[in-house]
Design a protein around this motif. Structure first.
Motif, PDB file in Angstrom:
ATOM      1  N   ALA A 187       0.888  -1.167   0.000  1.00 17.47           N
ATOM      2  CA  ALA A 187       0.000   0.000   0.000  1.00 17.47           C
ATOM      3  C   ALA A 187       0.922   1.211   0.000  1.00 17.47           C
ATOM      4  O   ALA A 187       1.591   1.491   0.996  1.00 17.47           O
ATOM      5  CB  ALA A 187      -0.915  -0.001   1.224  1.00 17.47           C
ATOM      6  N   GLU A 230       2.473   4.956  -2.568  1.00 14.56           N
ATOM      7  CA  GLU A 230       2.235   5.950  -3.611  1.00 14.56           C
ATOM      8  C   GLU A 230       3.464   5.997  -4.516  1.00 14.56           C
ATOM      9  O   GLU A 230       4.577   6.242  -4.041  1.00 14.56           O
ATOM     10  CB  GLU A 230       1.942   7.332  -3.017  1.00 14.56           C
ATOM     11  N   GLY A 240       0.541   6.442  -8.885  1.00 22.07           N
ATOM     12  CA  GLY A 240      -0.127   7.162  -7.826  1.00 22.07           C
ATOM     13  C   GLY A 240      -0.322   6.245  -6.628  1.00 22.07           C
ATOM     14  O   GLY A 240       0.500   5.375  -6.354  1.00 22.07           O
ATOM     15  N   ARG A 241      -1.414   6.426  -5.891  1.00 21.10           N
ATOM     16  CA  ARG A 241      -1.699   5.525  -4.773  1.00 21.10           C
ATOM     17  C   ARG A 241      -2.077   4.152  -5.331  1.00 21.10           C
ATOM     18  O   ARG A 241      -2.923   4.057  -6.229  1.00 21.10           O
ATOM     19  CB  ARG A 241      -2.822   6.081  -3.903  1.00 21.10           C
ATOM     20  N   SER A 258      -7.727   7.329  -5.115  1.00 22.74           N
ATOM     21  CA  SER A 258      -7.848   8.571  -4.353  1.00 22.74           C
ATOM     22  C   SER A 258      -7.742   8.303  -2.861  1.00 22.74           C
ATOM     23  O   SER A 258      -7.379   9.207  -2.089  1.00 22.74           O
ATOM     24  CB  SER A 258      -9.181   9.260  -4.659  1.00 22.74           C
ATOM     25  N   ILE A 317      -7.033   4.832   0.149  1.00 20.01           N
ATOM     26  CA  ILE A 317      -6.761   3.426   0.452  1.00 20.01           C
ATOM     27  C   ILE A 317      -7.380   3.112   1.803  1.00 20.01           C
ATOM     28  O   ILE A 317      -7.145   3.814   2.782  1.00 20.01           O
ATOM     29  CB  ILE A 317      -5.243   3.157   0.468  1.00 20.01           C
ATOM     30  N   ALA A 352     -10.552   0.443  -1.414  1.00 18.46           N
ATOM     31  CA  ALA A 352     -10.031   1.741  -1.847  1.00 18.46           C
ATOM     32  C   ALA A 352     -11.123   2.516  -2.570  1.00 18.46           C
ATOM     33  O   ALA A 352     -12.268   2.065  -2.671  1.00 18.46           O
ATOM     34  CB  ALA A 352      -8.821   1.544  -2.766  1.00 18.46           C
ATOM     35  N   THR A 380      -4.664   9.854  -9.201  1.00 16.26           N
ATOM     36  CA  THR A 380      -3.308  10.099  -8.715  1.00 16.26           C
ATOM     37  C   THR A 380      -2.290   9.467  -9.668  1.00 16.26           C
ATOM     38  O   THR A 380      -2.595   8.524 -10.389  1.00 16.26           O
ATOM     39  CB  THR A 380      -3.129   9.542  -7.301  1.00 16.26           C
TER      40      THR A 380
END
Length: 260
Positions: A185, A187, A192-193, A211, A213, A228, A233
């Motif tokens: 988990a 970024e 992105g995430r 956007s 998590i 999520a 992102t």
């Protein structure tokens, strides 16, 4: 959210034992085959050992550019598998600013470190057999990107798109496509995430451009559980879910695994 995909069950007849290997799916470029019937057997695909569970579950994966044949060794006896070719879409884009094509040195170093981190979790070979229950859609929406396609940016070939993109509004719930354990988990620059779930035997799912998590590394999640929210992102042109399936470090096509 989760329904088991209805797939064909081909069989590979063995000299010993008498029981046949069976799997769901078709041997094509990009395919993940989920099999059973080989309890106690020793398997290797193209020379690489394949884990077989006590219940006889196993998986086989063929990358986007796999050749026309694969060799599955069963108890040391080689069997040929015909791997059907596929056509991949190519898109040419010109006139982009150089920075969008070739990142600067600092960004390239970040990308290298992130790739190594992702490779570690995708290399996990756990004994779990969650994959055997099949996969469901992690989100519903417009399909905005398909597996295998490739962009040529200012004449430079980019890495093929090795996932399925599902577009929707920011905040759209994302659900686990299959039960598993959260192994990453984080970024990343491009993704992105993102989240990675381990489903056993090297089978992973990846969820990117999130956007939010809702789970943590090491957590066990159930199939269909919210994990999520969809976002924009990383390097994106709009909000969507980048959904990947891999067998160890080989990304495969998620779409044939999902219900119609």
């Amino acid at each position: 959210m989760r329904r088991r995909a209805a797939l064909a069950l081909p069989a590979l007849l063995l000299a010993r034992p008498a029981r046949a290997l069976q799997w769901r799916g078709t041997a094509t470029q990009g395919a993940l085959l989920i099999g059973q019937g080989a309890a106690g057997a020793r398997l290797a695909l193209d020379g690489q050992p394949v884990r077989v569970s006590p219940e006889g579950y196993f998986v086989l994966g063929f990358g986007r550019d796999h050749g026309p044949r694969a060799t599955l060794a069963v108890n040391g006896s080689p069997q040929l598998i015909e791997v059907a070719p596929r056509h991949w879409d190519t898109q040419h884009i010109t006139g982009l600013p150089p920075a969008q094509v070739t990142p600067d040195a600092a960004t390239l170093e970040r990308i290298r470190v992130e790739r190594e981190r992702l490779a570690v979790v995708r290399g996990i070979d756990s004994a779990a057999t969650d994959f055997a229950s099949g996969f469901g859609w992690p989100a519903r929406g417009r399909i905005s990107g398909i597996y295998g396609s490739q962009r040529i940016l200012n004449g430079q070939p980019r890495q093929p798109h090795l996932a399925l993109d599902v577009a929707g509004p920011v905040g759209t719930p994302i659900h686990a496509a299959c039960a598993g354990r959260v192994t990453l988990a984080a970024e990343f620059h491009f993704f992105g995430r993102l989240l990675v779930l381990d489903h056993g035997h090297g089978v992973n799912t990846l969820y990117a451009h999130l956007s939010a998590i809702d789970v943590r590394e090491g957590q066990r999640v159930s199939a269909g559980e919210r994990i999520a929210a969809m976002g924009a992102t990383g390097r994106v042109t709009g909000p969507h879910l980048h959904f990947g399936v891999s067998w160890f470090r080989t990304f495969l096509d998620p779409q044939p695994l999902l219900p119609g």
